[in-house]
Design a protein around this motif. Structure first.
Motif, PDB file in Angstrom:
ATOM      1  N   SER A  90       0.823  -1.206   0.000  1.00 23.93           N
ATOM      2  CA  SER A  90       0.000   0.000   0.000  1.00 23.93           C
ATOM      3  C   SER A  90       0.857   1.257   0.000  1.00 23.93           C
ATOM      4  CB  SER A  90      -0.974   0.005   1.166  1.00 23.93           C
ATOM      5  OG  SER A  90      -0.288  -0.096   2.382  1.00 23.93           O
ATOM      6  N   ARG A  91       2.065   1.174   0.548  1.00 21.30           N
ATOM      7  CA  ARG A  91       2.966   2.337   0.507  1.00 21.30           C
ATOM      8  C   ARG A  91       3.369   2.648  -0.932  1.00 21.30           C
ATOM      9  NH1 ARG A  91       6.491   0.809   5.840  1.00 21.30           N
ATOM     10  NH2 ARG A  91       4.911   1.494   7.326  1.00 21.30           N
ATOM     11  N   LEU A  92       3.658   1.620  -1.709  1.00 22.57           N
ATOM     12  CA  LEU A  92       3.985   1.842  -3.113  1.00 22.57           C
ATOM     13  C   LEU A  92       2.779   2.409  -3.863  1.00 22.57           C
ATOM     14  CD1 LEU A  92       6.135  -1.318  -3.981  1.00 22.57           C
ATOM     15  CD2 LEU A  92       6.918   0.979  -3.389  1.00 22.57           C
ATOM     16  N   ALA A  93       1.604   1.864  -3.577  1.00 24.53           N
ATOM     17  CA  ALA A  93       0.388   2.361  -4.218  1.00 24.53           C
ATOM     18  C   ALA A  93       0.137   3.817  -3.828  1.00 24.53           C
ATOM     19  CB  ALA A  93      -0.802   1.486  -3.834  1.00 24.53           C
ATOM     20  N   PHE A  94       0.341   4.124  -2.553  1.00 25.62           N
ATOM     21  CA  PHE A  94       0.127   5.498  -2.090  1.00 25.62           C
ATOM     22  C   PHE A  94       1.098   6.465  -2.776  1.00 25.62           C
ATOM     23  CE2 PHE A  94       0.340   9.161   0.693  1.00 25.62           C
ATOM     24  CZ  PHE A  94      -0.995   9.390   0.952  1.00 25.62           C
ATOM     25  N   ALA A  95       2.321   6.012  -3.021  1.00 29.83           N
ATOM     26  CA  ALA A  95       3.293   6.865  -3.716  1.00 29.83           C
ATOM     27  C   ALA A  95       2.737   7.302  -5.067  1.00 29.83           C
ATOM     28  CB  ALA A  95       4.619   6.123  -3.896  1.00 29.83           C
ATOM     29  N   ARG A  96       2.030   6.400  -5.738  1.00 25.28           N
ATOM     30  CA  ARG A  96       1.448   6.730  -7.039  1.00 25.28           C
ATOM     31  C   ARG A  96       0.154   7.534  -6.920  1.00 25.28           C
ATOM     32  NH1 ARG A  96       5.789   6.319  -9.135  1.00 25.28           N
ATOM     33  NH2 ARG A  96       6.395   4.642 -10.523  1.00 25.28           N
ATOM     34  N   LYS A  97      -0.507   7.469  -5.774  1.00 24.14           N
ATOM     35  CA  LYS A  97      -1.789   8.169  -5.594  1.00 24.14           C
ATOM     36  C   LYS A  97      -1.665   9.373  -4.658  1.00 24.14           C
ATOM     37  CE  LYS A  97      -4.885   5.642  -7.839  1.00 24.14           C
ATOM     38  NZ  LYS A  97      -6.316   5.615  -7.721  1.00 24.14           N
ATOM     39  N   GLN A  98      -0.437   9.770  -4.349  1.00 29.57           N
ATOM     40  CA  GLN A  98      -0.257  10.867  -3.398  1.00 29.57           C
ATOM     41  C   GLN A  98      -0.918  12.154  -3.864  1.00 29.57           C
ATOM     42  OE1 GLN A  98       3.832  12.255  -2.911  1.00 29.57           O
ATOM     43  NE2 GLN A  98       4.368  11.189  -4.795  1.00 29.57           N
ATOM     44  N   SER A  99      -0.946  12.412  -5.165  1.00 26.90           N
ATOM     45  CA  SER A  99      -1.584  13.639  -5.644  1.00 26.90           C
ATOM     46  C   SER A  99      -3.101  13.583  -5.428  1.00 26.90           C
ATOM     47  CB  SER A  99      -1.250  13.912  -7.104  1.00 26.90           C
ATOM     48  OG  SER A  99      -1.713  12.867  -7.921  1.00 26.90           O
ATOM     49  N   ASP A 100      -3.710  12.403  -5.538  1.00 28.48           N
ATOM     50  CA  ASP A 100      -5.137  12.266  -5.241  1.00 28.48           C
ATOM     51  C   ASP A 100      -5.403  12.598  -3.775  1.00 28.48           C
ATOM     52  OD1 ASP A 100      -5.337  11.366  -7.822  1.00 28.48           O
ATOM     53  OD2 ASP A 100      -6.034   9.359  -7.315  1.00 28.48           O
ATOM     54  N   PHE A 101      -4.560  12.037  -2.902  1.00 25.95           N
ATOM     55  CA  PHE A 101      -4.714  12.300  -1.471  1.00 25.95           C
ATOM     56  C   PHE A 101      -4.531  13.793  -1.179  1.00 25.95           C
ATOM     57  CE2 PHE A 101      -2.832  12.938   2.714  1.00 25.95           C
ATOM     58  CZ  PHE A 101      -3.845  12.428   3.520  1.00 25.95           C
ATOM     59  N   MET A 102      -3.481  14.367  -1.726  1.00 23.26           N
ATOM     60  CA  MET A 102      -3.216  15.787  -1.486  1.00 23.26           C
ATOM     61  C   MET A 102      -4.362  16.662  -2.005  1.00 23.26           C
ATOM     62  SD  MET A 102      -0.567  16.031   0.334  1.00 23.26           S
ATOM     63  CE  MET A 102      -0.383  17.795   0.238  1.00 23.26           C
ATOM     64  N   GLY A 103      -4.913  16.299  -3.150  1.00 22.31           N
ATOM     65  CA  GLY A 103      -6.053  17.049  -3.686  1.00 22.31           C
ATOM     66  C   GLY A 103      -7.242  17.020  -2.749  1.00 22.31           C
ATOM     67  N   LYS A 104      -7.537  15.849  -2.213  1.00 23.93           N
ATOM     68  CA  LYS A 104      -8.669  15.731  -1.279  1.00 23.93           C
ATOM     69  C   LYS A 104      -8.385  16.470   0.027  1.00 23.93           C
ATOM     70  CE  LYS A 104     -10.615  11.548  -3.252  1.00 23.93           C
ATOM     71  NZ  LYS A 104     -11.300  12.281  -4.277  1.00 23.93           N
ATOM     72  N   LEU A 105      -7.154  16.380   0.509  1.00 23.62           N
ATOM     73  CA  LEU A 105      -6.790  17.062   1.748  1.00 23.62           C
ATOM     74  C   LEU A 105      -6.844  18.582   1.569  1.00 23.62           C
ATOM     75  CD1 LEU A 105      -5.854  16.870   4.678  1.00 23.62           C
ATOM     76  CD2 LEU A 105      -3.501  16.727   3.818  1.00 23.62           C
ATOM     77  N   ILE A 106      -6.289  19.081   0.484  1.00 17.99           N
ATOM     78  CA  ILE A 106      -6.316  20.528   0.225  1.00 17.99           C
ATOM     79  C   ILE A 106      -7.750  21.016   0.056  1.00 17.99           C
ATOM     80  CG2 ILE A 106      -5.718  22.287  -1.509  1.00 17.99           C
ATOM     81  CD1 ILE A 106      -3.029  20.699  -1.826  1.00 17.99           C
ATOM     82  N   SER A 107      -8.556  20.245  -0.643  1.00 19.41           N
ATOM     83  CA  SER A 107      -9.965  20.597  -0.809  1.00 19.41           C
ATOM     84  C   SER A 107     -10.673  20.664   0.544  1.00 19.41           C
ATOM     85  CB  SER A 107     -10.651  19.587  -1.725  1.00 19.41           C
ATOM     86  OG  SER A 107     -12.019  19.864  -1.837  1.00 19.41           O
ATOM     87  N   ALA A 108     -10.411  19.684   1.407  1.00 18.12           N
ATOM     88  CA  ALA A 108     -11.029  19.666   2.737  1.00 18.12           C
ATOM     89  C   ALA A 108     -10.594  20.886   3.550  1.00 18.12           C
ATOM     90  CB  ALA A 108     -10.661  18.376   3.470  1.00 18.12           C
ATOM     91  N   ILE A 109      -9.316  21.196   3.508  1.00 19.75           N
ATOM     92  CA  ILE A 109      -8.800  22.358   4.242  1.00 19.75           C
ATOM     93  C   ILE A 109      -9.430  23.641   3.707  1.00 19.75           C
ATOM     94  CG2 ILE A 109      -6.737  23.760   4.671  1.00 19.75           C
ATOM     95  CD1 ILE A 109      -5.155  21.041   4.653  1.00 19.75           C
ATOM     96  N   ASN A 110      -9.469  23.787   2.379  1.00 13.03           N
ATOM     97  CA  ASN A 110     -10.057  24.985   1.779  1.00 13.03           C
ATOM     98  C   ASN A 110     -11.532  25.121   2.124  1.00 13.03           C
ATOM     99  OD1 ASN A 110      -7.629  25.767   0.654  1.00 13.03           O
ATOM    100  ND2 ASN A 110      -8.057  24.838  -1.339  1.00 13.03           N
ATOM    101  N   ASP A 111     -12.261  24.024   2.092  1.00 13.01           N
ATOM    102  CA  ASP A 111     -13.684  24.069   2.453  1.00 13.01           C
ATOM    103  C   ASP A 111     -13.875  24.520   3.894  1.00 13.01           C
ATOM    104  OD1 ASP A 111     -14.411  23.174  -0.049  1.00 13.01           O
ATOM    105  OD2 ASP A 111     -14.834  21.117   0.586  1.00 13.01           O
ATOM    106  N   LEU A 112     -13.071  23.971   4.786  1.00  9.69           N
ATOM    107  CA  LEU A 112     -13.238  24.279   6.207  1.00  9.69           C
ATOM    108  C   LEU A 112     -12.716  25.664   6.587  1.00  9.69           C
ATOM    109  CD1 LEU A 112     -12.346  20.830   7.819  1.00  9.69           C
ATOM    110  CD2 LEU A 112     -14.621  21.857   7.568  1.00  9.69           C
ATOM    111  N   THR A 113     -11.812  26.217   5.792  1.00  9.62           N
ATOM    112  CA  THR A 113     -11.252  27.535   6.113  1.00  9.62           C
ATOM    113  C   THR A 113     -11.837  28.644   5.248  1.00  9.62           C
ATOM    114  OG1 THR A 113      -9.357  27.166   4.640  1.00  9.62           O
ATOM    115  CG2 THR A 113      -9.064  26.602   6.972  1.00  9.62           C
ATOM    116  N   ASN A 114     -12.901  28.359   4.533  1.00 14.18           N
ATOM    117  CA  ASN A 114     -13.560  29.356   3.703  1.00 14.18           C
ATOM    118  C   ASN A 114     -14.092  30.472   4.610  1.00 14.18           C
ATOM    119  OD1 ASN A 114     -15.604  30.835   2.312  1.00 14.18           O
ATOM    120  ND2 ASN A 114     -15.758  29.166   0.824  1.00 14.18           N
TER     121      ASN A 114
END
Length: 184
Positions: free
Chosen positions: A137-161
């Motif tokens: 899963s660590r190798l898989a996460f390395a390839r999907k890190q941008s998906d995770f970061m996108g969701k995390l940034i979106s969550a932060i932006n939504d909550l700090t609007n």
């Protein structure tokens, strides 16, 4: 000033625990005219689920089908909340990293995983889990890190609007939940 919260569930146990936590918080919310309990929940909370096994997500959505928003909304939104690692093949990820060592991400993959471990991995996707082999899963996460970061940034932006929060900045608390035994 209300605190904001982002819950991140990693793997089957983390997904299960965070989905249950989401439901417990949801139960305490109050609906009002034109605003559902789901809407109330989204004012202060965001959830991200990271898993390899679609069955975990499907089971949680089935278990809460008629409890959460009368079945109109899944408790885990695949589009908004899920980082699906199941379509990744760690064996192939390692081989791709070996062929393109000039890329920073690939260098990190090769540093993190030994060749011996990589070649013991089956040449298949993680659709049905990582079989308690965390490196997969660590190798898989390395390839999907941008998906995770996108969701995390979106969550932060939504909550700090600031406009939506009446001009008030609120602290965000992060809760990361996983098991110490699984593969994710």
């Amino acid at each position: 000033m209300a605190s904001k919260h982002i819950f991140i569930g990693l793997g089957g146990s983390g997904v299960n625990t965070v989905a249950r936590t989401k439901y417990k918080i949801y139960e305490r919310m109050e609906a009002s005219s034109g605003r559902t309990k789901h809407d109330a929940l989204n004012e202060d909370y965001r959830f991200i689920f990271v898993d390899t096994d679609d069955r975990d997500i499907d089971n949680m959505n089935k278990n809460y089908k008629y409890l959460y928003e009368n079945g109109n909304v899944d408790i885990i939104s695949a589009r908004e909340e899920l980082v699906d690692l199941g379509d990744q093949n760690p064996h192939m990820i390692y081989q791709e990293a070996e062929r393109a060592t000039h890329l920073k991400e690939n260098k990190r993959i090769l540093e993190a995983c030994s060749k011996e471990a990589a070649y013991k991995m089956e040449n298949r996707s993680l659709r049905y889990g990582a079989s308690a082999f965390r490196m997969k899963s660590r190798l898989a996460f390395a390839r999907k890190q941008s998906d995770f970061m996108g969701k995390l940034i979106s969550a932060i932006n939504d909550l700090t609007n600031v406009e939506r929060n009446g001009g008030v900045q609120s602290p965000i608390h992060y809760w990361v939940v996983s098991s110490c035994n699984g593969g994710t």
